[in-house]
Design an enzyme around this catalytic site. Structure first.
Site, PDB file in Angstrom:
ATOM      1  N   HIS B  55      14.386 -30.994 -11.026  1.00 34.07           N
ATOM      2  CA  HIS B  55      14.412 -29.578 -11.406  1.00 34.07           C
ATOM      3  C   HIS B  55      13.048 -28.957 -11.115  1.00 34.07           C
ATOM      4  O   HIS B  55      12.946 -27.913 -10.465  1.00 34.07           O
ATOM      5  CB  HIS B  55      14.773 -29.441 -12.881  1.00 34.07           C
ATOM      6  CG  HIS B  55      14.535 -28.063 -13.428  1.00 34.07           C
ATOM      7  ND1 HIS B  55      15.359 -26.998 -13.126  1.00 34.07           N
ATOM      8  CD2 HIS B  55      13.575 -27.574 -14.250  1.00 34.07           C
ATOM      9  CE1 HIS B  55      14.902 -25.916 -13.734  1.00 34.07           C
ATOM     10  NE2 HIS B  55      13.826 -26.219 -14.424  1.00 34.07           N
ATOM     11  N   ASP B  84       5.619  -9.184  15.341  1.00 36.41           N
ATOM     12  CA  ASP B  84       6.039 -10.485  14.821  1.00 36.41           C
ATOM     13  C   ASP B  84       4.786 -11.119  14.239  1.00 36.41           C
ATOM     14  O   ASP B  84       3.742 -10.493  14.176  1.00 36.41           O
ATOM     15  CB  ASP B  84       6.633 -11.366  15.933  1.00 36.41           C
ATOM     16  CG  ASP B  84       7.624 -12.400  15.378  1.00 36.41           C
ATOM     17  OD1 ASP B  84       7.303 -13.100  14.390  1.00 36.41           O
ATOM     18  OD2 ASP B  84       8.742 -12.491  15.909  1.00 36.41           O
ATOM     19  N   TRP B 119       7.523 -33.926 -11.923  1.00 32.23           N
ATOM     20  CA  TRP B 119       7.110 -33.278 -10.680  1.00 32.23           C
ATOM     21  C   TRP B 119       5.640 -33.535 -10.385  1.00 32.23           C
ATOM     22  O   TRP B 119       5.171 -33.323  -9.284  1.00 32.23           O
ATOM     23  CB  TRP B 119       7.407 -31.770 -10.729  1.00 32.23           C
ATOM     24  CG  TRP B 119       6.335 -30.913 -11.332  1.00 32.23           C
ATOM     25  CD1 TRP B 119       6.058 -30.748 -12.655  1.00 32.23           C
ATOM     26  CD2 TRP B 119       5.395 -30.092 -10.633  1.00 32.23           C
ATOM     27  NE1 TRP B 119       5.021 -29.887 -12.826  1.00 32.23           N
ATOM     28  CE2 TRP B 119       4.580 -29.459 -11.611  1.00 32.23           C
ATOM     29  CE3 TRP B 119       5.155 -29.820  -9.279  1.00 32.23           C
ATOM     30  CZ2 TRP B 119       3.556 -28.572 -11.271  1.00 32.23           C
ATOM     31  CZ3 TRP B 119       4.133 -28.931  -8.943  1.00 32.23           C
ATOM     32  CH2 TRP B 119       3.339 -28.326  -9.938  1.00 32.23           C
ATOM     33  N   SER B 149       4.721 -27.841   6.061  1.00 28.11           N
ATOM     34  CA  SER B 149       5.304 -26.518   6.276  1.00 28.11           C
ATOM     35  C   SER B 149       4.409 -25.427   5.707  1.00 28.11           C
ATOM     36  O   SER B 149       4.150 -24.404   6.354  1.00 28.11           O
ATOM     37  CB  SER B 149       6.676 -26.488   5.601  1.00 28.11           C
ATOM     38  OG  SER B 149       7.183 -25.186   5.562  1.00 28.11           O
ATOM     39  N   SER B 150       3.913 -25.666   4.482  1.00 24.91           N
ATOM     40  CA  SER B 150       3.092 -24.645   3.834  1.00 24.91           C
ATOM     41  C   SER B 150       1.775 -24.428   4.547  1.00 24.91           C
ATOM     42  O   SER B 150       1.306 -23.302   4.687  1.00 24.91           O
ATOM     43  CB  SER B 150       2.807 -25.044   2.391  1.00 24.91           C
ATOM     44  OG  SER B 150       4.001 -25.165   1.675  1.00 24.91           O
ATOM     45  N   HIS B 233      -3.342 -26.555  -9.741  1.00 23.52           N
ATOM     46  CA  HIS B 233      -3.618 -25.284 -10.343  1.00 23.52           C
ATOM     47  C   HIS B 233      -3.632 -24.140  -9.334  1.00 23.52           C
ATOM     48  O   HIS B 233      -2.960 -23.128  -9.547  1.00 23.52           O
ATOM     49  CB  HIS B 233      -4.856 -25.253 -11.243  1.00 23.52           C
ATOM     50  CG  HIS B 233      -4.751 -24.037 -12.055  1.00 23.52           C
ATOM     51  ND1 HIS B 233      -4.027 -23.993 -13.233  1.00 23.52           N
ATOM     52  CD2 HIS B 233      -5.088 -22.768 -11.774  1.00 23.52           C
ATOM     53  CE1 HIS B 233      -3.992 -22.720 -13.634  1.00 23.52           C
ATOM     54  NE2 HIS B 233      -4.633 -21.966 -12.773  1.00 23.52           N
ATOM     55  N   GLU B 235      -1.923 -24.052  -6.904  1.00 26.20           N
ATOM     56  CA  GLU B 235      -0.505 -23.900  -6.598  1.00 26.20           C
ATOM     57  C   GLU B 235       0.170 -22.871  -7.496  1.00 26.20           C
ATOM     58  O   GLU B 235       1.000 -22.083  -7.025  1.00 26.20           O
ATOM     59  CB  GLU B 235       0.180 -25.270  -6.763  1.00 26.20           C
ATOM     60  CG  GLU B 235       1.687 -25.248  -6.826  1.00 26.20           C
ATOM     61  CD  GLU B 235       2.336 -24.819  -5.531  1.00 26.20           C
ATOM     62  OE1 GLU B 235       1.628 -24.778  -4.498  1.00 26.20           O
ATOM     63  OE2 GLU B 235       3.534 -24.516  -5.544  1.00 26.20           O
ATOM     64  N   TYR B 237      -1.132 -20.281  -8.693  1.00 25.52           N
ATOM     65  CA  TYR B 237      -1.495 -18.952  -8.203  1.00 25.52           C
ATOM     66  C   TYR B 237      -0.745 -18.626  -6.935  1.00 25.52           C
ATOM     67  O   TYR B 237      -0.406 -17.476  -6.679  1.00 25.52           O
ATOM     68  CB  TYR B 237      -3.016 -18.820  -8.052  1.00 25.52           C
ATOM     69  CG  TYR B 237      -3.651 -18.890  -9.401  1.00 25.52           C
ATOM     70  CD1 TYR B 237      -4.444 -19.959  -9.766  1.00 25.52           C
ATOM     71  CD2 TYR B 237      -3.358 -17.921 -10.345  1.00 25.52           C
ATOM     72  CE1 TYR B 237      -4.940 -20.048 -11.043  1.00 25.52           C
ATOM     73  CE2 TYR B 237      -3.852 -18.004 -11.620  1.00 25.52           C
ATOM     74  CZ  TYR B 237      -4.657 -19.067 -11.974  1.00 25.52           C
ATOM     75  OH  TYR B 237      -5.130 -19.169 -13.235  1.00 25.52           O
ATOM     76  N   SER B 248       3.107  -4.626  -7.000  1.00 24.73           N
ATOM     77  CA  SER B 248       2.068  -3.656  -6.681  1.00 24.73           C
ATOM     78  C   SER B 248       2.528  -2.658  -5.636  1.00 24.73           C
ATOM     79  O   SER B 248       1.915  -1.604  -5.479  1.00 24.73           O
ATOM     80  CB  SER B 248       0.808  -4.351  -6.173  1.00 24.73           C
ATOM     81  OG  SER B 248       0.325  -5.244  -7.134  1.00 24.73           O
ATOM     82  N   HIS B 282      -7.993 -28.131 -16.921  1.00 25.71           N
ATOM     83  CA  HIS B 282      -7.391 -27.688 -18.175  1.00 25.71           C
ATOM     84  C   HIS B 282      -5.998 -28.303 -18.323  1.00 25.71           C
ATOM     85  O   HIS B 282      -5.375 -28.189 -19.357  1.00 25.71           O
ATOM     86  CB  HIS B 282      -7.356 -26.164 -18.318  1.00 25.71           C
ATOM     87  CG  HIS B 282      -6.445 -25.457 -17.353  1.00 25.71           C
ATOM     88  ND1 HIS B 282      -6.802 -24.293 -16.738  1.00 25.71           N
ATOM     89  CD2 HIS B 282      -5.198 -25.717 -16.917  1.00 25.71           C
ATOM     90  CE1 HIS B 282      -5.811 -23.878 -15.963  1.00 25.71           C
ATOM     91  NE2 HIS B 282      -4.831 -24.728 -16.056  1.00 25.71           N
ATOM     92  N   HIS B 283      -5.538 -28.985 -17.269  1.00 25.80           N
ATOM     93  CA  HIS B 283      -4.300 -29.751 -17.389  1.00 25.80           C
ATOM     94  C   HIS B 283      -4.597 -31.154 -17.882  1.00 25.80           C
ATOM     95  O   HIS B 283      -3.678 -31.954 -18.042  1.00 25.80           O
ATOM     96  CB  HIS B 283      -3.627 -29.855 -16.018  1.00 25.80           C
ATOM     97  CG  HIS B 283      -3.225 -28.537 -15.441  1.00 25.80           C
ATOM     98  ND1 HIS B 283      -2.005 -27.967 -15.658  1.00 25.80           N
ATOM     99  CD2 HIS B 283      -3.907 -27.661 -14.659  1.00 25.80           C
ATOM    100  CE1 HIS B 283      -1.939 -26.798 -15.019  1.00 25.80           C
ATOM    101  NE2 HIS B 283      -3.081 -26.592 -14.415  1.00 25.80           N
ATOM    102  N   THR B 308      -6.812 -11.182 -14.224  1.00 30.13           N
ATOM    103  CA  THR B 308      -5.381 -11.050 -14.430  1.00 30.13           C
ATOM    104  C   THR B 308      -5.082  -9.895 -15.372  1.00 30.13           C
ATOM    105  O   THR B 308      -4.212  -9.060 -15.110  1.00 30.13           O
ATOM    106  CB  THR B 308      -4.814 -12.355 -15.020  1.00 30.13           C
ATOM    107  OG1 THR B 308      -5.341 -13.461 -14.298  1.00 30.13           O
ATOM    108  CG2 THR B 308      -3.307 -12.368 -14.937  1.00 30.13           C
ATOM    109  N   LYS B 311      -5.475  -6.547 -13.736  1.00 28.85           N
ATOM    110  CA  LYS B 311      -4.333  -6.154 -12.912  1.00 28.85           C
ATOM    111  C   LYS B 311      -3.245  -5.545 -13.771  1.00 28.85           C
ATOM    112  O   LYS B 311      -2.648  -4.531 -13.414  1.00 28.85           O
ATOM    113  CB  LYS B 311      -3.769  -7.368 -12.167  1.00 28.85           C
ATOM    114  CG  LYS B 311      -4.534  -7.713 -10.898  1.00 28.85           C
ATOM    115  CD  LYS B 311      -4.003  -9.011 -10.359  1.00 28.85           C
ATOM    116  CE  LYS B 311      -3.741  -9.099  -8.890  1.00 28.85           C
ATOM    117  NZ  LYS B 311      -4.078  -8.146  -7.949  1.00 28.85           N
ATOM    118  N   ARG B 430       8.007 -33.037 -24.384  1.00 29.04           N
ATOM    119  CA  ARG B 430       8.730 -32.725 -23.160  1.00 29.04           C
ATOM    120  C   ARG B 430       9.012 -34.003 -22.395  1.00 29.04           C
ATOM    121  O   ARG B 430       8.461 -35.057 -22.684  1.00 29.04           O
ATOM    122  CB  ARG B 430       7.961 -31.723 -22.300  1.00 29.04           C
ATOM    123  CG  ARG B 430       6.592 -32.160 -21.867  1.00 29.04           C
ATOM    124  CD  ARG B 430       5.799 -31.069 -21.192  1.00 29.04           C
ATOM    125  NE  ARG B 430       6.288 -30.673 -19.886  1.00 29.04           N
ATOM    126  CZ  ARG B 430       5.533 -30.116 -18.956  1.00 29.04           C
ATOM    127  NH1 ARG B 430       4.253 -29.886 -19.191  1.00 29.04           N
ATOM    128  NH2 ARG B 430       6.035 -29.749 -17.798  1.00 29.04           N
TER     129      ARG B 430
END
Lengths: 199, 589, 116
Positions: B55, B84, B119, B149-150, B233, B235, B237, B248, B282-283, B308, B311, B430
């Site tokens: 998941h 293009d 994950w 790919s990314s 982390h 990621e 963002y 926006s 922080h993880h 943040t 914004k 969890r």
């Protein structure tokens, strides 16, 4: 209006910066590769003193030998800029000469690497043996794989040059190959210093 | 199969990610069914582990990221006035690698061995010793493929945005969605190599007997956590910035006001992307890094809340005093603001290390992450969908069904995830297949399950919107929303080559300025006698993608020479590609 | 606009601003850089073997290798004379890489020295 439109529409060389897209894209890729090798190097550095059993770096790394291969790789970068210069000037002779030198020097470097790997395995250092083995072979192995890819790229360019298909108009292709080659070289500079010289 | 047109590729990304949304959603609903009652055994613990792992992996890598990429693909070239992306075939390659990698990851299901280590694949649970099965092999190899790919996509979009902007479109005149795409691409190309290496290290441990995470040899499982979160982390963002960009563009359009504080919004985005690189541990507050390290990361994490927050205020200020239209796109944008803010608040709570020690590995974190990803990123994607739907299809989205989608989604997501704050605070862990009755969190779980079903229904409604509107939606002209940016100056849907003539831009809102509007529209709607030449289709990207998948897949054999076999078709594909002329029709010297 | 394969006729028409042709180094200049690189490598190896310098080994080697790195990047890769766009792209990646390597070294070697 129509004529103007027609002229503008077939122009597919427009860029906002005046820079070739290939070069912009390739430098972006190089930025990404900095992180790739940076992470491999970080791993090596973090684990520098962690091996529980030998062989340890100071016992097995051969500085004189690797200095020679480092020198060879550096000189191949020189040959690369000379090759680019040859292509830019339209000298088929010089392009072939210096591209060949890049290939030969790159191959010599790979030869040294192969010898070193085989020798180390003979001495009992393998990926499985200890953390030094794991991190050393993975880091230098990926670097060597990049050099190999570079050599194949150079051989392709050499064949093009020999067939007269590398005129000055295609200099950008050689420049980009050069960027790749030099990058692989500077990664080696970092590896040579951090792994071999600073122990 | 051979298209290199960014618009087609964008649609392909969207459809594929929609498919995986259903896959990941199904996985979630089975999880929620299992958690309906304490100490229930609807499914086995092993299956449960596979479900929550897939998941998470599916939703992050096969849904949220690719769906954003779908929008990058379709919209960005149109917003900057380009025909293009910079490298159309590379673009196709990114898509095919995404598809191949995603399918590869899910092949494990057919072996009863889907990935099952979460994950995040923490070492050394993910090491051969503790996870000897094929599950983690599929995870390591599949994720490595997806990463390529990314990275390639990131290179493509950076080059496109830097180099293919229309005349006059300086960086500080670009639409904010394009800006966020640029920042996201930078974050992608710098963060993905880190996890690529982490996966390489784990792969070498698993397939070739290396010692990177073998404690008896001196390996350190904490290194995995560092490397994973140095990627992980940034990621998140990557997940949220595209949505920030979309709203926006949406909010100004439906407030009939330019975005408040455009430069600040750009700088805040850059800061978020940059500081996001400095908060990863922080993880890891419960991993024993020590007070000095912890304090550094507490500080950096709190600091990142500032841009943040800025914004959020700017979006509100944009709406203030504007003429507001509450259509579906705008509802989702406003909904995102509200829900994301809630998620941000729980995030700030996590930022404090001592507080996090209680919350870590509980459902409180699950609440936080879903509020920001579903409530933040997904709501933004929905907003962008309704906004750009007319441009892509030439038809207006069905407003009635759209509003139904919105309300079902809002109620569903809040009902699903808000109770998790409670069950988390009461200590429900969890990633555990069941919970004790004595914990007294049954009611919260039941609320979540009901909410989950509701949210699932809302996604079905969304698909109905697509089908209904595509068939019977009112025809949309070039600019049904009276929006200011370039993509709204060309027909809906756009012609194959987007712009007959490259428009010249003078402001941030070209279509809202008299004079400029006319000249831009003249260029965008110009008659052409000779169609601009576009690159021809190519099937080499598909070949290379298949080759890469084969190469990586062969690693699973454990034979060192096997991947080299896969390199053969890959190399053939690359060489053929390199020597292919994408413009065979025109004469070139 | 698709520039899907390298095609290098006359330089592409730019946006609004003009720009100067990048300065072209001569062949002799490149040879000189090459020789300097060789000498610096020799110095590094020499430092490694001279016991008297053992104390300053690390800083000296870091400086020398940084120097070689810069020479290759600035001159062989032509960053010095090319558009600043390339320098910005490169520095973006390089700075993050340096940050990561340094910070991991600090986390693993220096912070544990301060455990309370």
């Amino acid at each position: 209006m129509t004529a103007h439109a027609a002229a503008a529409t077939t122009d597919h060389h427009y860029t906002a910066t005046g820079l070739p897209s290939w070069k912009v894209g390739f430098w972006t890729f190089i930025a990404s590769e900095c992180l790739f090798f940076g992470t491999l190097i970080s791993t090596y550095m973090v684990y520098k003193r962690s091996s529980v059993q030998g062989p340890f770096p100071h016992e097995i790394l051969n500085i004189p030998l690797t200095s020679v291969s480092t020198f060879v790789l550096l000189m191949s970068s020189l040959a690369m800029v000379l090759a680019l210069d040859g292509v830019t000037r339209g000298s088929r002779r010089l392009s072939i000469l210096w591209l060949s030198v890049v290939i030969v020097f790159g191959s010599i470097f790979l030869g040294f690497q192969a010898y070193e790997f085989i020798h180390f395995v003979g001495e009992g250092l393998t990926i499985q043996r200890n953390i030094f083995g794991s991190s050393f072979f993975v880091l230098t192995g990926f670097h060597g794989a990049h050099v190999t890819g570079g050599v194949i790229w150079m051989v392709t360019l050499l064949i093009l040059a020999i067939r007269g298909k590398l005129p000055p108009e295609r200099a950008l292709a050689v420049e980009i190959a050069g960027l790749y080659w030099h990058f692989v070289d500077i990664v080696w500079i970092v590896i040579f210093t951090l792994i071999y010289l600073i122990q | 199969m051979t298209t290199v047109d960014h618009k087609r590729i964008g649609v392909m990304y969207f459809v594929t990610s929609l498919f995986f949304l259903f896959v990941g959603g199904l996985e979630a609903l089975i999880i929620r069914a299992q958690l309906w009652r304490p100490e229930q055994a609807l499914i086995s613990a092993e299956l449960y582990n596979q479900l929550f792992t897939m998941h998470g992996t599916t939703m992050v890598f096969m849904v949220a990221m690719p769906m954003a990429v779908a929008f990058f693909n379709y919209v960005v070239p149109l917003q900057i006035g380009a025909r293009d992306v910079a490298f159309p075939r590379l673009n196709a390659l990114s898509y095919w690698i995404y598809l191949c990698g995603s399918l590869f990851m899910n092949v494990g299901w057919f072996f009863g061995a889907a990935p099952n280590v979460g994950w995040t694949g923490y070492a050394n649970l993910s090491s051969l010793r503790f996870s000897p099965g094929l599950n983690t092999d599929f995870w390591v190899v599949g994720l490595s493929i997806l990463g390529i790919s990314s990275i390639l996509g990131g290179v493509n979009f950076i080059t496109t945005i830097v180099n293919l902007r229309a005349p006059g479109m300086k960086l500080m005149r670009m639409p904010l969605f394009t800006w966020m795409t640029l920042i996201t691409s930078f974050v992608l190309i710098t963060a993905m190599p880190v996890i690529a290496v982490a996966l390489v290290l784990l792969a070498f441990d698993r397939f070739f007997g290396a010692n990177f995470f073998v404690t008896s040899a001196g390996g350190d499982p904490i290194l995995w956590q560092h490397l994973f979160w140095i990627f992980g982390h940034p990621e998140v963002y990557v997940l949220i910035l595209p949505s920030f960009g979309m709203i926006s563009d949406v909010i100004p359009a439906f407030s009939r006001k330019p975005l408040f504080g455009y430069p600040v919004m750009v700088y805040a985005g850059v800061l978020i992307g940059f500081i996001g690189w400095g908060v990863w541990s922080h993880h890891m507050f419960s991993s024993g890094l020590g007070p000095i390290a912890d304090s550094f990361f507490v500080a950096s994490t709190m600091i990142i809340a500032i841009p943040t927050g800025v914004k959020i205020f700017n979006w509100l200020a944009t709406m203030w005093g504007g003429v507001l239209r509450f259509n579906t796109a705008m509802l989702f944008a406003i909904g995102m603001l509200a829900v994301f803010t809630v998620g941000g608040l729980s995030g700030i709570m996590h930022a404090s290390a001592p507080v996090d020690l209680q919350q870590h590995d509980t459902y409180f974190v699950v609440a936080h992450l879903h509020y920001v990803i579903v409530g933040g990123a997904m709501m933004g994607l929905f907003s962008g969908f309704y906004f750009w739907f007319p441009k892509v299809t030439g038809r207006m989205p069905n407003e009635g069904l759209g509003q139904l989608h919105f309300w079902l989604a809002m109620i569903g997501l809040n009902l699903t995830f808000f109770p998790m704050h409670m069950s988390g605070m009461y200590g429900m862990p969890r990633r555990t297949w069941t919970y004790a009755e004595a914990l007294n969190v049954e009611i919260y779980n039941q609320l979540s399950t009901v909410g989950g079903v509701l949210f699932g229904i809302s996604v079905v409604v969304w698909v109905l919107v697509m089908l209904r509107s595509a068939r019977t939606g009112a025809p949309a002209g070039a600019n049904p929303w009276n929006s200011p940016t370039l993509e709204w100056s060309i027909p809906s849907p756009p012609l194959h080559y987007n712009f007959p003539q490259l428009p010249r831009v003078r402001t941030r809102e070209p279509l809202w300025h008299d004079g400029e509007r006319e000249s831009v529209q003249a260029a965008s709607m110009a008659e052409v006698t000779v169609e601009p030449e576009m690159p021809s289709n190519s099937f080499w990207p598909l070949v290379v993608a298949a080759g890469i998948t084969l190469t990586w897949g062969l690693v699973m054999t454990g034979l060192w020479w096997a991947p080299l076999l896969g390199l053969v078709p890959t190399a053939v594909g690359i060489f053929a590609w390199a020597f292919e002329d994408p413009f065979p029709a025109s004469a070139h010297s | 606009m698709a520039e899907a394969s390298p095609r290098y006729g006359p330089p592409p028409p730019r946006g609004k601003k003009e720009h100067e042709e990048p300065a072209h180094a001569s062949v002799g200049f490149y040879w000189m850089i090459g020789i300097i690189l060789a000498i610096m490598t020799g110095m590094e190896v020499a430092i490694f073997y001279i016991p008297a310098l053992a104390g300053a080994l690390v800083p000296l080697l870091l400086v020398l290798s940084a120097g070689k790195f810069l020479l290759v990047v600035m001159f062989f890769m032509h960053l010095r004379f090319d558009s600043k766009v390339f320098t910005a792209l490169f520095l973006a990646g390089l700075s993050l890489a340096i940050f990561m390597v340094s910070w991991l070294i600090v986390l693993y070697y220096y912070l544990p020295l301060f455990t309370v």
